[in-house]
Structure formats: C-alpha cells, structure tokens
Write a protein that holds these residues in place. Structure first.
Motif, PDB file in Angstrom:
ATOM      1  N   ASN A   1       0.820  -1.212   0.000  1.00 28.18           N
ATOM      2  CA  ASN A   1       0.000   0.000   0.000  1.00 28.18           C
ATOM      3  C   ASN A   1       0.855   1.264   0.000  1.00 28.18           C
ATOM      4  OD1 ASN A   1      -2.619  -1.191   0.001  1.00 28.18           O
ATOM      5  ND2 ASN A   1      -2.407  -1.676   2.167  1.00 28.18           N
ATOM      6  N   ARG A   2       1.942   1.248   0.756  1.00 29.64           N
ATOM      7  CA  ARG A   2       2.832   2.427   0.785  1.00 29.64           C
ATOM      8  C   ARG A   2       3.477   2.628  -0.586  1.00 29.64           C
ATOM      9  NH1 ARG A   2       4.500   0.208   5.776  1.00 29.64           N
ATOM     10  NH2 ARG A   2       6.426  -0.550   4.799  1.00 29.64           N
ATOM     11  N   TRP A   3       3.873   1.533  -1.225  1.00 30.46           N
ATOM     12  CA  TRP A   3       4.525   1.627  -2.532  1.00 30.46           C
ATOM     13  C   TRP A   3       3.568   2.192  -3.571  1.00 30.46           C
ATOM     14  CZ3 TRP A   3       4.844   0.085  -7.610  1.00 30.46           C
ATOM     15  CH2 TRP A   3       6.123   0.056  -8.195  1.00 30.46           C
ATOM     16  N   TRP A   4       2.327   1.698  -3.561  1.00 28.68           N
ATOM     17  CA  TRP A   4       1.315   2.244  -4.472  1.00 28.68           C
ATOM     18  C   TRP A   4       1.123   3.737  -4.239  1.00 28.68           C
ATOM     19  CZ3 TRP A   4      -2.804  -2.130  -3.492  1.00 28.68           C
ATOM     20  CH2 TRP A   4      -2.488  -3.256  -4.278  1.00 28.68           C
ATOM     21  N   ALA A   5       0.977   4.123  -2.961  1.00 29.10           N
ATOM     22  CA  ALA A   5       0.685   5.515  -2.631  1.00 29.10           C
ATOM     23  C   ALA A   5       1.830   6.449  -3.014  1.00 29.10           C
ATOM     24  CB  ALA A   5       0.378   5.640  -1.141  1.00 29.10           C
ATOM     25  N   GLN A   6       3.058   5.960  -2.950  1.00 30.99           N
ATOM     26  CA  GLN A   6       4.201   6.788  -3.345  1.00 30.99           C
ATOM     27  C   GLN A   6       4.183   7.088  -4.835  1.00 30.99           C
ATOM     28  OE1 GLN A   6       7.464   4.423  -1.947  1.00 30.99           O
ATOM     29  NE2 GLN A   6       7.160   5.003   0.210  1.00 30.99           N
ATOM     30  N   ARG A   7       3.713   6.144  -5.643  1.00 27.06           N
ATOM     31  CA  ARG A   7       3.628   6.361  -7.094  1.00 27.06           C
ATOM     32  C   ARG A   7       2.389   7.166  -7.450  1.00 27.06           C
ATOM     33  NH1 ARG A   7       6.973   3.460  -5.466  1.00 27.06           N
ATOM     34  NH2 ARG A   7       8.079   5.418  -5.416  1.00 27.06           N
ATOM     35  N   MET A   8       1.259   6.807  -6.798  1.00 27.65           N
ATOM     36  CA  MET A   8      -0.024   7.420  -7.125  1.00 27.65           C
ATOM     37  C   MET A   8      -0.821   7.631  -5.848  1.00 27.65           C
ATOM     38  SD  MET A   8      -1.050   5.404 -10.615  1.00 27.65           S
ATOM     39  CE  MET A   8      -2.166   6.740 -11.033  1.00 27.65           C
ATOM     40  N   PRO A   9      -0.840   8.865  -5.318  1.00 24.52           N
ATOM     41  CA  PRO A   9      -1.524   9.128  -4.045  1.00 24.52           C
ATOM     42  C   PRO A   9      -3.008   8.791  -4.112  1.00 24.52           C
ATOM     43  CG  PRO A   9      -0.134  10.973  -4.696  1.00 24.52           C
ATOM     44  CD  PRO A   9      -0.197  10.047  -5.866  1.00 24.52           C
ATOM     45  N   PRO A  10      -3.561   8.236  -3.027  1.00 25.02           N
ATOM     46  CA  PRO A  10      -4.989   7.914  -2.998  1.00 25.02           C
ATOM     47  C   PRO A  10      -5.840   9.169  -3.063  1.00 25.02           C
ATOM     48  CG  PRO A  10      -3.794   6.754  -1.260  1.00 25.02           C
ATOM     49  CD  PRO A  10      -2.862   7.774  -1.828  1.00 25.02           C
ATOM     50  N   GLN A  11      -7.018   9.026  -3.596  1.00 24.59           N
ATOM     51  CA  GLN A  11      -7.961  10.125  -3.713  1.00 24.59           C
ATOM     52  C   GLN A  11      -8.444  10.584  -2.344  1.00 24.59           C
ATOM     53  OE1 GLN A  11     -11.925   8.932  -4.803  1.00 24.59           O
ATOM     54  NE2 GLN A  11     -12.120  10.595  -6.279  1.00 24.59           N
ATOM     55  N   GLY A  12      -8.517   9.665  -1.410  1.00 24.80           N
ATOM     56  CA  GLY A  12      -9.066   9.992  -0.098  1.00 24.80           C
ATOM     57  C   GLY A  12     -10.441   9.386   0.053  1.00 24.80           C
ATOM     58  N   ALA A  13     -11.269  10.014   0.867  1.00 24.55           N
ATOM     59  CA  ALA A  13     -12.604   9.496   1.126  1.00 24.55           C
ATOM     60  C   ALA A  13     -13.420   9.458  -0.164  1.00 24.55           C
ATOM     61  CB  ALA A  13     -13.306  10.355   2.173  1.00 24.55           C
ATOM     62  N   PRO A  14     -14.205   8.400  -0.367  1.00 27.17           N
ATOM     63  CA  PRO A  14     -14.995   8.319  -1.594  1.00 27.17           C
ATOM     64  C   PRO A  14     -16.085   9.372  -1.639  1.00 27.17           C
ATOM     65  CG  PRO A  14     -15.630   6.591  -0.055  1.00 27.17           C
ATOM     66  CD  PRO A  14     -14.423   7.263   0.533  1.00 27.17           C
ATOM     67  N   ALA A  15     -16.394   9.838  -2.829  1.00 33.35           N
ATOM     68  CA  ALA A  15     -17.459  10.818  -2.995  1.00 33.35           C
ATOM     69  C   ALA A  15     -18.404  10.299  -4.069  1.00 33.35           C
ATOM     70  CB  ALA A  15     -16.872  12.162  -3.401  1.00 33.35           C
ATOM     71  N   TYR A  16     -19.641   9.991  -3.665  1.00 32.13           N
ATOM     72  CA  TYR A  16     -20.621   9.469  -4.608  1.00 32.13           C
ATOM     73  C   TYR A  16     -21.855  10.363  -4.648  1.00 32.13           C
ATOM     74  CZ  TYR A  16     -17.789   5.265  -4.198  1.00 32.13           C
ATOM     75  OH  TYR A  16     -16.743   4.367  -4.197  1.00 32.13           O
ATOM     76  N   ASP A  17     -21.671  11.635  -4.302  1.00 35.20           N
ATOM     77  CA  ASP A  17     -22.800  12.558  -4.274  1.00 35.20           C
ATOM     78  C   ASP A  17     -23.076  13.141  -5.658  1.00 35.20           C
ATOM     79  OD1 ASP A  17     -20.686  14.251  -4.654  1.00 35.20           O
ATOM     80  OD2 ASP A  17     -20.725  15.087  -2.628  1.00 35.20           O
ATOM     81  N   ASP A  18     -24.061  14.045  -5.734  1.00 34.82           N
ATOM     82  CA  ASP A  18     -24.429  14.643  -7.019  1.00 34.82           C
ATOM     83  C   ASP A  18     -23.261  15.390  -7.640  1.00 34.82           C
ATOM     84  OD1 ASP A  18     -26.955  13.637  -6.752  1.00 34.82           O
ATOM     85  OD2 ASP A  18     -27.827  15.490  -5.969  1.00 34.82           O
TER      86      ASP A  18
END
Length: 525
Positions: free
Chosen positions: A68-85
């Motif tokens: 997970n750390r390796w992935w995040a170093q290449r491509m940071p996570p978006q954060g909390a999901p947003a499924y609103d309008d």
C-alpha cells in the motif's frame, strides 16, 4: 557493481528492479528483459481509439502495508470516496474533454466494489448474499433446495481431494451446481473434480455461506469489516487511467535511476554451472546474444524457465513440461447502451448498472466475465456519458479454434453472444471493437502441478536464482502478492541471503480471504 538480470517487466519484475535501485543503486546494475513490446504484463492498460482496456480487472486493495505504501508513493490515494451529485456531475463533465481540473492525473480513485453474477437473466450478488432479492431470484423451491443442501453439507463434510468437494463443503451441492460448477469448467476447461483443492484454498479462502452470514450479522451490528476480509470489501483504489498507468510510472522511475528495460527481448536459454545461473541467451529483433549476471530474478513461466536450462534431470523436466496454463482473450466493445436496467440503489453515470464486472454463469455461452470500464474509471472511456466501453473475457487454450479466430470473427462471436443473452438489443449498437490475446494468463492446478514441490526444490539449489511473480512461481497470485515476492527477493539480495522459503510462502496463509483478484488479474470465481 553486481549485475542483476530480471526476466519480465510485469508487476513482480518492475517492483524488484525499483526496490533494488531505490535502495542501493550504487551496488546493483539492473537490466529487465521483457519478451513483449509492452510493460506491465497482464496489468498493462491497452489504449484503443481514445479508450482504455484493463486486461482482467485490477482492484488495488491489499492487507500488505508495504504494498500500500509503494502504491501511494507512485499514485496518491484520492481519499474518502465521494458518490454525491457533485461527484456524478464531475464525471459527466468529462464528455467536454480534457482532464478533471479538480484532480491530478497521477491519482488513485476510490471506487465501489460491485461484482455480480448474471444467471438466468437475473443478477445475484457476489458473494451470494441473504437479501430478499436473492430469494426472489431463486424462487421458493430452489431456495428451499439450496438451504437443505447447505445444511446437508454442514452435517457431512466431503474429503477435500478436489475443487468440487471444496466448494460443496462451503456452499452445498445445489449452490455449487448453480454458481460454481459450470463457470469453473468454462474457465479452466476441466471439471472441478479434476482440479486440485489447493486452487480453492488459495483463491477463495474463508468464503462460504457461513462467512456471508457472519459478515451480514457484523454489518447489522454496526461492526467494521476486518482488514483481512478481502472477499467482502466494499471499495477499492484504482488508478485514474487504469493499472498500466502505475507500471508506466514505475518504469520511468527505474530508468531515471539507471535501470535498463529491454523490450522485445525473449529469454531462450538459461545457462547454469556449479549451482549457479551464469548467463541467459536472449532473442532480440537483431539476433541472439548472451547476457551474464550475478543474480537472476525470473518471472517467466516455470515451464519455459526449466525448458531453457541445461542438464535438468528428466524427472524435473517432465514436471515442468506438464505444468498447465489457461490462456485468455479480451474483446473490447464500444456500445451505445446496455440492455441492463440499474435496479440497485447505487446512482451511476447515465443510469448504467454499477458493476465493475459481471460473472456470466450461463453455460450456453462461452463468455466468462464482462467488465464495464466506465465503472472502473470514467477516464478509461473517451465519452463516458454517451457510450459504454466493455470488456468480454474468454478463457481458452493457445492454438485452439477460439484462439485462432481472426479479430473480426472473434468480435462478431462476442457480439452475437451478448445479443442472445439480451445484454445487447441490436448489433448496430456496437460502435467499435478490439481484441487482445494473452498467453499463459492463468497457471492451472492440475496435471503435473501435484509434483510442483519437486520442481521448486530443484530450482532452489541455484543460489543466485529467485522465482517471483505469478508465472514465476506457477501460483495464481494477485498483483500485491506478486509484488511481495519481489520485495522479499530484493531483501535477500540486499542482505546477501539466498534462502527462498519466505518468497515461496507468500500468499499461503489461511486467513487471507479473497474473492478473487481483489488486486489481481483474471476471471476465476
């Protein structure tokens, strides 16, 4: 400097190269040999007329912090999901062209995990749930029969000498017959009774009717999901432009650190002497050449690795030659619409069904699974609000009649299957097509697989040879597991150790539950 030869530019090979160079580039000169013209292996992203295809589907979810750390170093996570309008509107705005102004291009999107089974033209949750809709879809008689069958399987456990008994013990004979038997035979070309239970132990650990009930009760009680229950995860990370985006970024970093990636460079011979690999002979576009090295990390298929080695005992050579694989074809179809109504409570772009992929249980068609790339990431589709970009997954054997179809024959075949199933209403809805073929996509668990321990013991005698990745270990690993084999191999080189036990033991623990391919490739269930 020590010369490191890495065979294969898939997740395992690229991770190993990156790890060695980022930690000790003054100690190691790293060369990656890739047979194809692409990097990323089965985890690559295919570009076609402005649309992108994910070969097999890759959910980025792992219980391994290091991954997970390796992935995040290449491509940071978006954060909390947003499924609103607002989020849906932002996805719709993609049709105007250009990148989303509110996000960087190198980012992991947070996506819903929705995978369902399409059986008798009805949708069933996967894993099977105890929702009222499930019972309505089954009907009263089938529900009662399935319940009695499951209770019988609880009272009388079968010896788990094959995959059929493994499934029956966990789901009962009725549900096994509905949702596992035909699909498994479609996938592997073998009946489940002819497949080792090891496959089930590795791919669907802990998944059963009792596990589904346990998960349902936890949710009803408001308890959080445990970190190792990947079978039942509800969201995952996904690169904005598909999994290949991550590996393309990793390849750039490797080359910036001095690593060499040689494409169209196929290993044909592996030369050994006195318990060590000394060199490999490669076929390139300009001829053959021999490359010497101090360490060799191989993610090439075990069958091909051993076939290329000199002085292999006949018993070991026979085991390697008999290792089976299943090959894979993905057909991409760009369509105007799908004849599937979104009857869920999940809001989607243009009212599309929310599934990332759909398992096709109908044994009357050859199709195994259907991906909807719009739902993986709208950035995979040139016009996500106006068109649907899907991937139809077929399992076959290299050289058989399906594999040997022309592109046109194959795409027409796929279109006709969707018409028969009612997923498309007219062939005129198909706007564009593409086909991708993948050799040795799935290492299989039958034939000489039962003797694989003898083969790995032989390979472990070569102190400077490390087998990593899915095909490198002939193990149906997810992407994160393949990466872990690479991390551990790199650790060995950095520490001057040659004990391979930890590398071979990746993904053998019994508590790591997984549906299939939460972070990996393929079409198994």
């Amino acid at each position: 400097m020590k010369q490191v030869i890495i065979i294969g530019a898939g997740p395992a090979g690229l991770t190993a190269a990156h790890e060695l160079l980022s930690r000790a580039k003054d100690m190691f000169a790293v060369t990656i040999l890739e047979e194809s013209a692409e990097i990323g292996g089965i985890s690559r992203t295919v570009r076609w007329h402005g649309n992108r295809m994910d070969i097999g589907g890759h959910r980025f979810f792992s219980k391994e912090d290091r991954v997970n750390r390796w992935w995040a170093q290449r491509m940071p996570p978006q954060g909390a999901p947003a499924y609103d309008d607002k989020a849906l509107g932002r996805e719709c705005s993609l049709t105007a062209g250009g990148p989303d102004p509110e996000k960087e291009d190198r980012v992991m999107l947070t996506r819903r995990r929705v995978s369902r089974i399409y059986y008798n033209r009805r949708f069933f949750d996967y894993p099977i749930t105890m929702k009222p809709q499930t019972f309505r879809n089954l009907g009263l008689a089938a529900t009662a029969k399935a319940g009695c069958s499951y209770l019988a399987s609880c009272a009388h456990k079968l010896p788990e000498t094959n995959l059929e008994n493994f499934y029956i013990n966990r789901f009962g004979r009725t549900l096994y017959g509905m949702f596992f038997e035909g699909y498994t035979e479609k996938l592997w070309g073998r009946h489940p009774r002819d497949i080792s239970a090891d496959w089930g132990s590795q791919r669907v650990k802990g998944l059963s009717v009792s596990a589904v009930l346990k998960d349902m009760l936890k949710k009803a009680a408001g308890k959080k999901q445990e970190a190792d229950e990947t079978s039942l995860i509800e969201q995952f990370q996904y690169p904005k432009f598909g999994p290949g985006q991550l590996w393309e970024e990793a390849a750039k970093e490797i080359e910036n650190m001095g690593g060499v990636i040689r494409k169209n460079c196929s290993v044909k011979k592996v030369h050994t002497e006195q318990g060590r690999v000394t060199s490999v002979t490669v076929q390139t576009e300009s001829g053959t050449e021999e490359l010497r090295g101090d360490y060799f990390l191989s993610s090439m298929p075990l069958k091909d690795l051993v076939c290329g080695m000199n002085d292999v005992p006949s018993s070991v050579a026979e085991i390697a030659a008999g290792l089976p694989y299943r090959d894979f074809v993905t057909v991409g179809l760009l369509v105007k619409k799908l004849n599937l109504k979104n009857e869920t409570k999940i809001r989607t772009l243009s009212g599309l069904v929310p599934d990332c992929w759909i398992y096709i249980q109908d044994t009357g068609v050859r199709l195994g699974r259907l991906q909807i790339f719009n739902n993986w990431s709208p950035y995979m589709v040139a016009k996500p609000a106006d068109t649907v970009w899907i991937g139809l997954e077929y399992f076959c054997t290299e050289g058989d009649s399906f594999w040997n179809m022309t592109d046109r024959q194959c795409t027409d075949f796929a279109t006709q299957e969707l018409l028969r199933m009612g997923i498309l209403t007219s062939a005129s809805d198909v706007l564009d097509t593409h086909r991708e073929r993948v050799k040795k996509a799935y290492p299989a668990y039958f034939d000489t697989y039962a003797q694989i321990d003898q083969l790995t013991a032989y390979l472990d005698q070569f102190e400077n040879l490390f087998c990593i990745g899915r095909n490198g270990q002939h193990r149906y690993n997810n992407m994160d597991h393949s990466m872990m084999t690479a991390f551990l191999a790199a650790d060995n080189l950095l520490a001057g150790k040659n004990d391979k036990a930890a590398i071979w033991n990746v993904n053998t623990e019994k508590t790591y539950q997984e549906e299939k391919n939460e972070s990996g490739e393929g079409g198994a269930i």
